[in-house]
Design an enzyme around this catalytic site. Structure first.
Site, PDB file in Angstrom:
ATOM      1  N   PHE A  35      -0.184 -15.984  -0.678  1.00  0.00           N
ATOM      2  CA  PHE A  35       0.598 -14.820  -0.332  1.00  0.00           C
ATOM      3  C   PHE A  35       1.658 -15.539  -1.692  1.00  0.00           C
ATOM      4  CE2 PHE A  35      -1.788 -17.305   3.106  1.00  0.00           C
ATOM      5  CZ  PHE A  35      -2.114 -16.360   3.803  1.00  0.00           C
TER       6      PHE A  35
ATOM      7  N   GLY B  79      -7.003 -12.420  -0.182  1.00  0.00           N
ATOM      8  CA  GLY B  79      -7.606 -11.154   1.082  1.00  0.00           C
ATOM      9  C   GLY B  79      -7.434 -10.420   1.661  1.00  0.00           C
TER      10      GLY B  79
ATOM     11  N   ARG C  26      -2.093   7.313   0.363  1.00  0.00           N
ATOM     12  CA  ARG C  26      -3.638   7.530   0.890  1.00  0.00           C
ATOM     13  C   ARG C  26      -4.537   5.583   1.674  1.00  0.00           C
ATOM     14  NH1 ARG C  26      -8.225   8.724  -3.535  1.00  0.00           N
ATOM     15  NH2 ARG C  26     -10.024   8.960  -1.593  1.00  0.00           N
TER      16      ARG C  26
ATOM     17  N   ASN D   1      -9.039   1.598   3.110  1.00  0.00           N
ATOM     18  CA  ASN D   1      -9.674   1.286   4.291  1.00  0.00           C
ATOM     19  C   ASN D   1      -8.302   1.333   5.265  1.00  0.00           C
ATOM     20  OD1 ASN D   1     -11.594   0.087   6.126  1.00  0.00           O
ATOM     21  ND2 ASN D   1     -12.567  -1.549   4.267  1.00  0.00           N
ATOM     22  N   PRO D   2      -9.145   1.377   6.430  1.00  0.00           N
ATOM     23  CA  PRO D   2      -8.460   1.760   7.672  1.00  0.00           C
ATOM     24  C   PRO D   2      -8.661   0.508   8.304  1.00  0.00           C
ATOM     25  CG  PRO D   2      -9.232   3.410   7.449  1.00  0.00           C
ATOM     26  CD  PRO D   2      -9.981   2.423   6.563  1.00  0.00           C
ATOM     27  N   LYS D   3      -9.294  -0.334   8.097  1.00  0.00           N
ATOM     28  CA  LYS D   3      -9.443  -1.624   8.790  1.00  0.00           C
ATOM     29  C   LYS D   3      -8.620  -3.156   8.095  1.00  0.00           C
ATOM     30  CE  LYS D   3     -13.377  -4.600  10.350  1.00  0.00           C
ATOM     31  NZ  LYS D   3     -14.880  -4.646  10.993  1.00  0.00           N
TER      32      LYS D   3
ATOM     33  N   LYS E 168      -0.138   3.425  -1.394  1.00  0.00           N
ATOM     34  CA  LYS E 168       1.279   3.382  -1.917  1.00  0.00           C
ATOM     35  C   LYS E 168       1.133   1.360  -1.730  1.00  0.00           C
ATOM     36  CE  LYS E 168       3.879   6.928  -0.635  1.00  0.00           C
ATOM     37  NZ  LYS E 168       5.948   6.947   0.565  1.00  0.00           N
ATOM     38  N   GLY E 169       1.364   0.523  -2.083  1.00  0.00           N
ATOM     39  CA  GLY E 169       1.010  -0.603  -1.400  1.00  0.00           C
ATOM     40  C   GLY E 169       1.584  -1.218  -0.052  1.00  0.00           C
TER      41      GLY E 169
ATOM     42  N   GLU F 251       3.305  -5.861   1.609  1.00  0.00           N
ATOM     43  CA  GLU F 251       4.694  -6.652   1.661  1.00  0.00           C
ATOM     44  C   GLU F 251       4.850  -5.980   3.019  1.00  0.00           C
ATOM     45  OE1 GLU F 251       5.112  -7.271  -2.254  1.00  0.00           O
ATOM     46  OE2 GLU F 251       5.272  -9.198  -1.961  1.00  0.00           O
TER      47      GLU F 251
HETATM   48 MO1  MOS Z   1       3.181 -11.129  -3.105  1.00  0.00          MO
HETATM   49  S1  MOS Z   1       4.929 -12.703  -3.313  1.00  0.00           S
HETATM   50  O1  MOS Z   1       3.545 -10.667  -4.475  1.00  0.00           O
HETATM   51  O2  MOS Z   1       1.821 -12.295  -3.729  1.00  0.00           O
END
Ligand code: MOS
Length: 768
Positions: free
Chosen positions: A236, A463, A645, A648-650, A716-717, A720
């Site tokens: 994380f 993860g 885009r 993988n929706p899951k 896109k990310g 977070e």
């Molecule tokens: Mo996240 S704090 O960029 O692993």
């Protein structure tokens, strides 16, 4: 007329390719690594918060059974600090002086034959200290502010003037507290030297940074350091910096000439791998009576260690959050005698969005405008700073579709107006956004004579599922059945990848994998260009479809040849290509993008023509508050997410659920507590409370939007996005339920019960 038999896997919900390994206990995490002759290190940590080490009495430990070495600052060589990476400087190397800068600082280390012997001997070490008075508050006159080069102050227009003349003003202070990443996997390092070559198994999100840092520390060639982390065990953000214990494990191995394993204890996790530093944030909003934002001021103060530097993004999202002509932000860090902070999911954005999105909610009540309507009214249709159109932006759809799904229209706008039995019910929402972030990344791809594909890059999977989505992506780009594709990561000997962090890896690694796979297909096309024995002789990328482990002429299904057949005929064992992803806004080397087995020309809008947009989300939360007990229950969450885009929706949905769970923890539960001497009181998961299953009820995730236009992949990310804004959505729901505005995280029972505002205090049905 063309026929393709390969079913595209990208975009379909797929199970994790490593799921079975993990469930079977067969995935090897750094903590699981066992080597012949392995010795174990245990750490002794400072019990004081500030001062100097006086004497270290190590005789008893040295005589204890199984002990191989006791190491502290007096017998440690000079170790250089690791190089600055694109995400900032590394912490100072360990054991370089007698200075104690924080509680829990490593001050000595025992290496022994077994872990039990090491821990027992470590407990025999007695350290005396000369204590100083620690710096534990922002207003301590001895402290010094750090103005950050990475997050400069921003000024657009004249916010103070616009505020002074605004019809309506909101001016409030919000605070967030210290939070600790609490991955279930304890961080571990196993180090083994072979001459001047070092192999390290380490819980990290960034193998290449660990490699470079250890090389610098020991003055050796980075090429001689190999960092392995095929599985991480949660991080994380805790694994983004190269922490002192990693260097200590390598030092222990060097001193004892044995491979050494060092595992942090749960208590040590709270002081050794960073934390989300606390903040005080002043937010001022000005608006016209009809709800047009005229000014935003966002001033943040956060804590930093006494000798550290850390990128701080608390105000970073504010200038471009809304279409507002006058914006000013300032972020200051104040040095404190605290364990070295680090990154924790959406570092800065999670804290900053709590303040901004709480303030916007307060403004909505001040104006008597629905919170969604207020946000829609101030939506940034173009990039507020540059005026450029966005490369993609479905935030308005997030608001609309999320509100529909949630049933926002059933909300009675008045605070304390909704009930469910004895519980007060509140609906709250918030906007979330992440900056677009795609660091450079390399990947290498091979197709082998047995028809299998092997793609790899020195990234990590903490993860979210890079193993899975990159396997899917490679399968589609190459037209090789997914069962025959292997994706490798977690090894610094693989091509250089950025950290898995900043929600940037899917874009970075995905574009690298895409480009390298297109390049690999192109190499096969070239190989058969004048190959008279090939049924696809002379084909061009534009005219082929990849499927079933080979290449077909799109318009002539009979003309097909497998990669394996091509390799065999040419006497090759494999074809291997390495490539680097193109930066966003630049046409990749591939110039063609793979979609559904075909290759189509691709032109990116240049960065000068479009503002590269990150992910967006709107979070909707229903809380139930017990008016007698002050307990807050998040009954349900709807998150509408524009993640571009979705590969993988899951796994994408799982990421959002995880972020929501951490957001619930941040909003309601998580708080690192120190006593007045700076010692940590919360050093276990019994005291530092994270959201568990029972705290996370109904969660509904919907993905909206289109592939982003700035990269071939269009992602896109999202990693977070869910925690960003989540604390505000919950605080806003708590206000709607109770009439109590909690501006300080976590929203604990005493804060909820502390409502003494006669305008909103309940007169019936509870003490609230
Ligand atoms: Mo996240 S704090 O960029 O692993």
């Amino acid at each position: 007329m063309s026929i393709t038999t390969t079913i595209g896997v990208v975009g379909t919900p797929r199970d994790r390719v490593d799921g079975r390994l993990k469930v079977m206990g067969a995935a090897t995490y750094p903590i699981d690594v066992n080597l012949p002759g392995l010795a174990y290190a245990a750490l002794v940590q400072s019990t004081v918060t500030s001062g100097r080490i006086g004497h270290i009495a190590a005789d008893a430990a040295e005589r204890a059974p199984g002990v191989l070495a006791v190491i502290a600052h007096l017998n440690t060589p000079s170790l250089a600090r690791g190089p600055i990476t694109p995400i900032g400087p590394q912490p100072l190397p360990p054991f370089q002086s007698d200075a104690v800068l924080h509680y829990g600082q490593h001050v000595a280390m025992v290496v022994a034959e077994t872990m039990e012997q090491a821990m027992a001997a470590a407990a025999l070490i007695e350290v005396t200290y000369q204590r100083d008075t620690p710096v534990l508050s922002f207003d301590d006159p001895r402290t010094s502010p750090v103005f950050h080069p990475w997050t400069p102050d921003t000024v657009r227009g004249d916010a103070p003037r616009a505020l002074a003349t605004a019809d309506v003003q909101v001016r409030e202070t919000y605070t967030t507290t210290n939070n600790a990443n609490s991955p279930i996997g304890l961080f571990a390092t196993v180090a083994a030297w072979d001459g001047d070559a070092l192999t390290v198994h380490d819980t990290t999100q960034y193998p290449h940074a660990v490699r470079d840092s250890l090389a610098a520390a020991f003055g050796i060639d980075p090429a001689g350091v190999r960092v392995l982390v095929p599985f991480v065990g949660g991080a994380f953000g805790a694994g983004l910096r190269v922490w002192p214990h990693v260097t200590l494990a390598a030092l222990a191995a060097r001193v004892t000439k044995r491979p050494v394993k060092l595992v942090l204890t749960r208590a040590q996790m709270f002081t050794s791998v960073g934390h989300r530093p606390n903040t005080i944030q002043q937010l001022a909003l000005g608006a016209s009576r009809d709800g047009q934002l005229t000014a935003i001021e966002h001033v943040s103060t956060s804590s930093i260690g006494m000798a550290d530097e850390l990128i701080n993004l608390i105000t970073h999202g504010t200038p471009n959050a809304y279409a507002c002509p006058n914006v000013a932000t300032r972020a200051t860090q104040i040095r404190q005698s605290i364990p070295i902070p680090g990154f924790m999911r959406a570092p800065g954005e999670a804290e900053g969005s709590f303040a901004l999105e709480s303030a916007i909610d307060e403004l909505s009540y001040a104006l008597g405008i629905d919170p969604i309507e207020l946000r829609v009214k101030n939506h940034a249709h173009v990039h507020p700073e540059s005026g450029l159109p966005w490369s993609s932006n479905a935030l308005l759809d997030c608001y609309r579709l999320g509100a529909d799904r949630f049933g926002w229209s059933a909300r009675n706008p008045g605070p304390r107006s909704m009930r469910n039995g004895r519980h007060l019910v509140g609906y709250g929402m918030a906007r979330a956004a992440l900056i677009a972030y795609q660091p450079p990344c390399k990947a290498i791809a091979s197709i082998r004579r047995d028809g299998t594909a092997f793609v790899r890059s020195g990234a990590t999977d903490i993860g979210p599922g890079p193993y899975t989505v990159m396997t899917m992506l490679a399968a589609d780009c190459l037209g090789v059945p997914i069962e025959r594709v292997q994706f490798g990561l977690g090894d610094s000997a693989m091509p250089k990848a950025p950290q898995e962090g900043g929600s940037g890896l899917t874009g970075a690694l995905g574009n690298a994998v895409h480009d390298v796979c297109v390049a690999l297909v192109r190499a096969f096309v070239k190989l058969v260009s004048d190959d008279g024995a090939s049924p696809i002789k002379g084909c061009r990328l534009e005219g082929i479809t990849v499927r079933d482990g080979g290449i077909q002429i799109t318009d002539d299904p009979a003309r097909f040849e497998t990669y394996a057949a091509i390799l065999t005929r040419h006497g090759l064992d494999e074809m291997t290509i390495e490539a680097e992803s193109a930066p966003p806004g630049e046409t990749p080397a591939a110039t063609m993008i793979a979609r559904g087995g075909r290759f189509v020309p691709f032109t990116v809008p240049s960065t000068g023509a479009r503002a590269h947009a990150g992910g967006y989300a709107a979070h909707f939360v229903e809380v139930h508050v017990d008016p007698y007990l002050g307990t807050v229950r998040v009954a349900r969450v709807v998150s509408a997410v524009d993640g571009g885009r979705i590969l993988n929706p899951k796994t994408a949905r799982s990421q959002i659920i995880g972020g929501i769970a951490m957001g619930i923890g941040m909003a309601l539960l998580e708080e690192t507590v120190s006593d007045r001497t700076g010692r940590l009181a919360t050093t276990s998961l019994a005291e530092y409370v994270v959201a568990a299953n029972a705290d996370v009820r109904e969660v509904d995730v919907l993905f909206v939007g289109q592939p982003d236009s700035m990269t071939p992949l269009g992602t896109k990310g999202i990693g977070e996005l869910a925690i960003t804004g989540m604390a505000a959505a919950i605080a806003n729901a708590v206000y709607h339920a109770t009439g109590t505005r909690v501006r300080s995280l976590p929203i604990s029972i005493e804060k909820v019960l502390g409502n003494d505002d006669p305008r909103t205090k309940g007169s019936e049905g509870g003490i609230l």
